[in-house]
Enzyme design. Structure first.
Site, PDB file in Angstrom:
ATOM      1  N   THR A  81       0.824  -1.207   0.000  1.00 12.70           N
ATOM      2  CA  THR A  81       0.000   0.000   0.000  1.00 12.70           C
ATOM      3  C   THR A  81       0.858   1.256   0.000  1.00 12.70           C
ATOM      4  OG1 THR A  81      -1.664  -1.255   1.199  1.00 12.70           O
ATOM      5  CG2 THR A  81      -1.956   1.117   1.144  1.00 12.70           C
ATOM      6  N   TYR A 169       5.039 -12.668   4.611  1.00 13.84           N
ATOM      7  CA  TYR A 169       3.818 -12.162   3.979  1.00 13.84           C
ATOM      8  C   TYR A 169       3.407 -13.150   2.893  1.00 13.84           C
ATOM      9  CZ  TYR A 169       0.610  -8.668   1.934  1.00 13.84           C
ATOM     10  OH  TYR A 169      -0.494  -7.996   1.457  1.00 13.84           O
ATOM     11  N   LYS A 197       1.927 -12.581   8.116  1.00 12.53           N
ATOM     12  CA  LYS A 197       0.788 -11.844   7.589  1.00 12.53           C
ATOM     13  C   LYS A 197       0.106 -12.763   6.587  1.00 12.53           C
ATOM     14  CE  LYS A 197      -0.687  -7.696   5.096  1.00 12.53           C
ATOM     15  NZ  LYS A 197      -0.253  -6.491   4.334  1.00 12.53           N
ATOM     16  N   VAL A 237      -2.854  -6.656   9.850  1.00 16.42           N
ATOM     17  CA  VAL A 237      -2.099  -5.639   9.130  1.00 16.42           C
ATOM     18  C   VAL A 237      -3.079  -5.089   8.102  1.00 16.42           C
ATOM     19  CG1 VAL A 237      -0.086  -5.083   7.731  1.00 16.42           C
ATOM     20  CG2 VAL A 237       0.054  -6.893   9.476  1.00 16.42           C
TER      21      VAL A 237
END
Length: 328
Positions: A81, A169, A197, A237
């Site tokens: 992001t 992730y 994550k 997250v």
């Protein structure tokens, strides 16, 4: 005697459960991630830009402070992001330093150090450590689709490159491949790999990780936070937390306090907001747009190949937010 037995039973019930990797055959670990290293609420921050396409550090620092004021325990800098793929290496290091300057010891700063080139990842991990990061978020190498042995070797190499806690992730929708549960179990043995994550949306795999490792698991999908935390995960997250951190905080605290009714209410309130931020346009685009609508001093500019939301997309976002009762 009965009263004494009752007290003893209460003491046993209240004793904290800790992960035991040496469970006897047939026993099942019950996860209790109530004091995770990175906390419970983490926002994956956008990177604000000026009109001439430079990083807007003033807006970035103000946003970091705002998010921590609203209940965030940690912040991810230069993640997806944050438009990490269009940031220069020096910009990523400068963002870590700016975040540390803005929030001090009030929250941990997690640096997105990922590329799909392992030697470059090693450099980025070392740079993040020198810049003062408290941890690093590392995505599965994308596009080149390594085998699971390659994924294992990549993560171990990056974990060895810096003295930083590492968050795996797992987001196959972006990387092209999932991280197999067996690979995650092996990675959990590394002393610096301490969290995951999880954006794979596989409840069976997540349950296995929770019950077979001591990894602190975070939902990587904003809509799954309540379900994942009900299973014992640490938190989220989030992207939507740019504009709804107080509601996420309320839901998380309700789960931690075993108040399912309040957690469900907050989850329902978040539904249209998550839809607005996560399904109409890319999260960096929507987050900047809605923050701007809310009066936060941030430009809506993004770097190519991202572009700003068009009029039709903006109307969809607005309709979702108005469904949630927002007046914009």
């Amino acid at each position: 005697m009965a009263a004494e037995n009752e007290v003893a039973r209460d003491d046993v019930h209240e004793a904290p459960r800790e992960f035991d990797p040496y469970l006897a055959e047939g026993q099942v670990q019950h996860p209790d991630q109530t004091d995770p290293h990175f906390g419970h609420l983490i926002t994956a921050m956008v990177t604000p830009f000026t009109k001439d396409d430079r990083v807007d550090f003033k807006a970035f620092e103000a946003l970091a402070a705002k998010l921590v004021d609203e209940g965030n325990d940690a912040l991810v800098v230069s993640g997806t992001t944050g438009e990490t793929s269009t940031l220069e290496d020096y910009e990523k290091a400068d963002l870590v330093r700016a975040a540390k300057s803005a929030v001090g010891d009030r929250a941990k700063i997690i640096a997105g150090t990922s590329t799909n080139h392992t030697s470059h990842d090693l450099e980025m991990a070392a740079k993040a450590e020198r810049a003062g990061a408290d941890g690093q978020l590392v995505v599965t190498p994308y596009y080149n689709k390594p085998s699971q042995d390659g994924v294992l070797a990549h993560y171990r190499a990056v974990a060895d490159a810096a003295d930083l806690p590492l968050m795996i992730y797992d987001i196959p929708g972006r990387t092209g491949i999932p991280i197999a549960t067996e690979t995650i179990l092996k990675l959990a043995e590394h002393p610096r790999i301490m969290s995951l994550k999880d954006a794979k949306n596989d409840i069976t795999a997540t349950t296995e990780v929770l019950t077979k490792t001591d990894l602190e698991v975070y939902s990587g999908d904003d809509q799954n936070v309540l379900a994942w935390m009900a299973m014992g995960a640490a938190g989220v997250v989030s992207v939507t937390s740019h504009v709804a951190s107080p509601t996420f905080r309320r839901m998380i605290d309700a789960v931690l306090g075993y108040d399912l009714k309040e957690a469900r209410i907050a989850h329902s309130e978040l539904g249209p907001v998550i839809r607005a931020l996560m399904t109409r346009v890319q999260g960096a685009v929507s987050s900047k747009l809605v923050l701007n609508w809310m009066g936060f001093p941030i430009n809506t500019d993004v770097r190519l190949p991202l572009v700003q939301a068009n009029e039709a997309e903006q109307q969809l976002v607005l309709a979702d937010l108005r469904e949630a009762g927002w007046k914009l």
